[in-house]
Design a protein around this motif. Structure first.
Motif, mmCIF file in Angstrom:
data_model
loop_
_atom_site.group_PDB
_atom_site.id
_atom_site.type_symbol
_atom_site.label_atom_id
_atom_site.label_comp_id
_atom_site.label_asym_id
_atom_site.label_seq_id
_atom_site.Cartn_x
_atom_site.Cartn_y
_atom_site.Cartn_z
ATOM 1 N N GLY A 1 -6.543 7.323 8.381
ATOM 2 C CA GLY A 1 -7.744 8.006 8.855
ATOM 3 C C GLY A 1 -8.746 7.045 9.465
ATOM 4 O O GLY A 1 -9.357 7.338 10.497
ATOM 5 N N SER A 2 -8.895 5.874 8.852
ATOM 6 C CA SER A 2 -9.834 4.882 9.374
ATOM 7 C C SER A 2 -9.347 4.303 10.695
ATOM 8 O O SER A 2 -10.130 4.119 11.634
ATOM 9 C CB SER A 2 -10.028 3.755 8.353
ATOM 10 O OG SER A 2 -10.600 4.240 7.169
ATOM 11 N N ILE A 3 -8.042 4.002 10.779
ATOM 12 C CA ILE A 3 -7.488 3.463 12.019
ATOM 13 C C ILE A 3 -7.709 4.440 13.161
ATOM 14 O O ILE A 3 -8.141 4.074 14.261
ATOM 15 C CB ILE A 3 -5.980 3.173 11.854
ATOM 16 C CG1 ILE A 3 -5.745 2.017 10.876
ATOM 17 C CG2 ILE A 3 -5.325 2.898 13.209
ATOM 18 C CD1 ILE A 3 -6.149 0.662 11.392
ATOM 19 N N VAL A 4 -7.422 5.711 12.892
ATOM 20 C CA VAL A 4 -7.535 6.721 13.942
ATOM 21 C C VAL A 4 -8.986 6.938 14.346
ATOM 22 O O VAL A 4 -9.314 6.980 15.542
ATOM 23 C CB VAL A 4 -6.896 8.049 13.474
ATOM 24 C CG1 VAL A 4 -7.218 9.171 14.445
ATOM 25 C CG2 VAL A 4 -5.395 7.887 13.344
ATOM 26 N N SER A 5 -9.875 7.068 13.374
ATOM 27 C CA SER A 5 -11.269 7.408 13.676
ATOM 28 C C SER A 5 -12.068 6.233 14.232
ATOM 29 O O SER A 5 -12.963 6.419 15.052
ATOM 30 C CB SER A 5 -11.964 7.953 12.420
ATOM 31 O OG SER A 5 -12.021 6.965 11.400
ATOM 32 N N GLN A 6 -11.727 5.016 13.792
ATOM 33 C CA GLN A 6 -12.515 3.852 14.193
ATOM 34 C C GLN A 6 -11.935 3.083 15.364
ATOM 35 O O GLN A 6 -12.663 2.409 16.099
ATOM 36 C CB GLN A 6 -12.684 2.908 13.005
ATOM 37 C CG GLN A 6 -13.441 3.514 11.839
ATOM 38 C CD GLN A 6 -13.476 2.602 10.623
ATOM 39 O OE1 GLN A 6 -13.232 1.407 10.707
ATOM 40 N NE2 GLN A 6 -13.769 3.187 9.469
ATOM 41 N N ARG A 7 -10.606 3.187 15.566
ATOM 42 C CA ARG A 7 -9.965 2.391 16.612
ATOM 43 C C ARG A 7 -9.328 3.247 17.708
ATOM 44 O O ARG A 7 -9.508 2.987 18.890
ATOM 45 C CB ARG A 7 -8.878 1.496 15.983
ATOM 46 C CG ARG A 7 -9.370 0.538 14.940
ATOM 47 C CD ARG A 7 -10.030 -0.669 15.550
ATOM 48 N NE ARG A 7 -9.104 -1.424 16.398
ATOM 49 C CZ ARG A 7 -9.495 -2.407 17.209
ATOM 50 N NH1 ARG A 7 -10.770 -2.748 17.288
ATOM 51 N NH2 ARG A 7 -8.602 -3.063 17.954
ATOM 52 N N VAL A 8 -8.579 4.258 17.282
ATOM 53 C CA VAL A 8 -7.730 4.978 18.240
ATOM 54 C C VAL A 8 -8.513 5.987 19.060
ATOM 55 O O VAL A 8 -8.563 5.904 20.298
ATOM 56 C CB VAL A 8 -6.554 5.665 17.511
ATOM 57 C CG1 VAL A 8 -5.708 6.448 18.513
ATOM 58 C CG2 VAL A 8 -5.699 4.625 16.803
ATOM 59 N N PHE A 9 -9.116 6.979 18.414
ATOM 60 C CA PHE A 9 -9.815 8.011 19.172
ATOM 61 C C PHE A 9 -11.003 7.475 19.982
ATOM 62 O O PHE A 9 -11.248 7.940 21.096
ATOM 63 C CB PHE A 9 -10.253 9.145 18.250
ATOM 64 C CG PHE A 9 -9.115 10.051 17.835
ATOM 65 C CD1 PHE A 9 -7.930 10.088 18.553
ATOM 66 C CD2 PHE A 9 -9.230 10.869 16.723
ATOM 67 C CE1 PHE A 9 -6.878 10.919 18.177
ATOM 68 C CE2 PHE A 9 -8.191 11.710 16.336
ATOM 69 C CZ PHE A 9 -7.010 11.727 17.063
ATOM 70 N N PRO A 10 -11.743 6.469 19.484
ATOM 71 C CA PRO A 10 -12.801 5.892 20.335
ATOM 72 C C PRO A 10 -12.243 5.034 21.470
ATOM 73 O O PRO A 10 -12.998 4.563 22.312
ATOM 74 C CB PRO A 10 -13.609 5.038 19.353
ATOM 75 C CG PRO A 10 -13.251 5.512 17.996
ATOM 76 C CD PRO A 10 -11.837 5.978 18.104
ATOM 77 N N GLY B 1 -10.314 13.496 20.083
ATOM 78 C CA GLY B 1 -9.146 13.782 19.273
ATOM 79 C C GLY B 1 -7.867 14.068 20.016
ATOM 80 O O GLY B 1 -6.869 14.443 19.392
ATOM 81 N N THR B 2 -7.855 13.922 21.335
ATOM 82 C CA THR B 2 -6.613 14.099 22.083
ATOM 83 C C THR B 2 -5.763 12.840 21.984
ATOM 84 O O THR B 2 -6.244 11.774 21.602
ATOM 85 C CB THR B 2 -6.911 14.434 23.550
ATOM 86 O OG1 THR B 2 -7.874 13.501 24.041
ATOM 87 C CG2 THR B 2 -7.459 15.843 23.694
ATOM 88 N N LEU B 3 -4.477 12.951 22.362
ATOM 89 C CA LEU B 3 -3.523 11.888 22.049
ATOM 90 C C LEU B 3 -3.183 10.946 23.198
ATOM 91 O O LEU B 3 -2.434 9.992 22.989
ATOM 92 C CB LEU B 3 -2.226 12.503 21.515
ATOM 93 C CG LEU B 3 -2.284 13.020 20.079
ATOM 94 C CD1 LEU B 3 -0.941 13.624 19.679
ATOM 95 C CD2 LEU B 3 -2.673 11.913 19.112
ATOM 96 N N ASN B 4 -3.693 11.189 24.396
ATOM 97 C CA ASN B 4 -3.419 10.239 25.483
ATOM 98 C C ASN B 4 -4.380 9.068 25.350
ATOM 99 O O ASN B 4 -5.205 8.785 26.220
ATOM 100 C CB ASN B 4 -3.563 10.915 26.845
ATOM 101 C CG ASN B 4 -3.171 9.998 28.009
ATOM 102 O OD1 ASN B 4 -2.757 8.857 27.803
ATOM 103 N ND2 ASN B 4 -3.308 10.498 29.219
ATOM 104 N N THR B 5 -4.252 8.359 24.238
ATOM 105 C CA THR B 5 -5.168 7.253 23.955
ATOM 106 C C THR B 5 -4.800 6.004 24.742
ATOM 107 O O THR B 5 -5.539 5.027 24.725
ATOM 108 C CB THR B 5 -5.187 6.926 22.456
ATOM 109 O OG1 THR B 5 -3.869 6.567 22.027
ATOM 110 C CG2 THR B 5 -5.655 8.141 21.652
ATOM 111 N N ALA B 6 -3.655 6.048 25.442
ATOM 112 C CA ALA B 6 -3.303 4.953 26.346
ATOM 113 C C ALA B 6 -3.994 5.121 27.695
ATOM 114 O O ALA B 6 -3.896 4.239 28.548
ATOM 115 C CB ALA B 6 -1.795 4.898 26.552
#
Length: 251
Positions: free
Chosen positions: A125-134, A168-173
Motif C-alpha cells: 500500500g505504501s509503495i503504491v500510494s507514495q511511489r507508483v500512483f504519484p 489510481g490508473t495503471l499506465n504508470t509507465a
C-alpha cells in the motif's frame, strides 16, 4: 507532463534491461511452474495470444552492446556506466516478502553489465500510494491478476494513454502510442466481435508492445490444481476453475 525518463526513455536501454537478467532464474525462484511471457496477453487466452512471439532472451553481452550504443559507457573504476556525468542508476520498488528474491537476482545480474539497482522493499500500500500512483518511481515490480479471459482488459489498463493519470490508473509507465490506442479501439469495435476477426489486431498490438519493450515481462503464473476424484460438479480449465456454487463428494 513529465517528459522522457532520463534512463528508460530510450528503447535501447529498456531492451538492455530486459536482456540483462535471467527470467529463467526468476521462474526457478518462484517454484519453477511459471512460464516466460512476452506481452500482456497470457497463453491461456489462446485465440489472441501470439505464440510465435518470443520473449527477449537473457543475453548480457547484447545488453551491454545496446547500452554502449545508447551512450552509457562503463566507468572501469566504479563498475557503473555513465552518460553526460549521470550514473546508470535507478531505484526498484517492490512488495517486501513477495518479490525479494526476484529483485535481488535482477539487481545482481544487472550490476554485472554496469547498472546500479537500488532496491526498495516496502508494504504494498505504501509503495503504491507514495511511489507508483504519484509517478515518482523509476521502476517497480507488479503482479496484476486477470479477472477475465479478455485480452483487452489488462492491455488497456497498462498501456492506453487514457490510463496515464494520477488517480489510481495503471499506465504508470506513462506510455503514449497513438497507434496502439487506435488498435485497442478497433479490437472492441469489430462487427460481430468474432475472435478470429479480432485476433490479428491483438497480434499487431503484441508486436508493438514487444518492439517498444514497454514492460519487462517476467513470467505468467501456472497453478497446479489438485482435487479428490470424489469431487463432483467441479470443472477445471486452462483459465482457472469454475465458480463452485454446488458441489458434492461421491461415496
Amino acid at each position: 507532463e513529465q517528459g522522457e525518463h532520463p534512463i528508460f526513455g530510450d528503447v535501447r536501454v529498456r531492451q538492455a534491461m530486459i536482456m540483462g537478467w535471467s527470467k529463467d532464474d526468476a521462474i526457478t525462484l518462484t517454484g519453477g511452474t511459471g512460464r516466460r511471457l512476452a506481452t500482456t496477453i497470457p497463453s491461456a487466452v489462446t485465440w489472441a495470444h501470439d505464440e510465435s512471439l518470443e520473449p527477449y532472451p537473457y543475453d548480457p553481452d547484447a545488453a551491454a552492446a545496446l547500452l554502449d550504443e545508447a551512450g552509457w559507457i562503463m566507468n572501469e573504476s566504479t563498475g557503473i556506466r555513465e552518460k553526460d556525468g549521470m550514473r546508470l542508476e535507478f531505484q526498484l520498488d517492490y512488495q517486501a516478502g513477495r518479490f525479494d528474491d526476484i529483485a535481488a537476482v535482477a539487481a545482481d545480474q544487472l550490476s554485472r553489465i554496469g547498472v546500479q539497482v537500488n532496491l526498495n522493499a516496502g508494504e504494498l500500500g505504501s509503495i503504491v500510494s507514495q511511489r507508483v500512483f504519484p509517478q515518482v518511481h523509476d521502476a517497480w515490480i507488479i503482479a496484476p491478476a486477470w479477472s477475465t479471459p479478455n485480452p483487452q482488459v489488462l492491455t488497456q489498463a497498462l498501456l492506453h494513454s487514457s490510463q496515464d493519470t494520477l488517480v489510481g490508473t495503471l499506465n504508470t509507465a506513462s506510455y503514449h502510442n497513438p497507434e496502439l490506442d487506435q488498435l485497442l479501439a478497433e479490437a472492441v469495435t469489430v462487427p460481430g466481435c468474432a475472435p478470429e476477426d479480432r485476433a490479428e489486431i491483438y497480434y499487431d498490438i503484441q508486436d508493438i508492445i514487444h518492439n517498444d519493450a514497454v514492460y519487462d515481462f517476467v513470467l505468467e503464473d501456472s497453478r497446479i490444481l489438485v482435487t479428490s476424484a470424489r469431487l463432483q460438479n467441479f470443472t477445471a480449465y486452462s483459465w482457472g476453475d469454475n465458480p463452485v456454487v454446488e458441489w458434492t463428494l461421491d461415496n
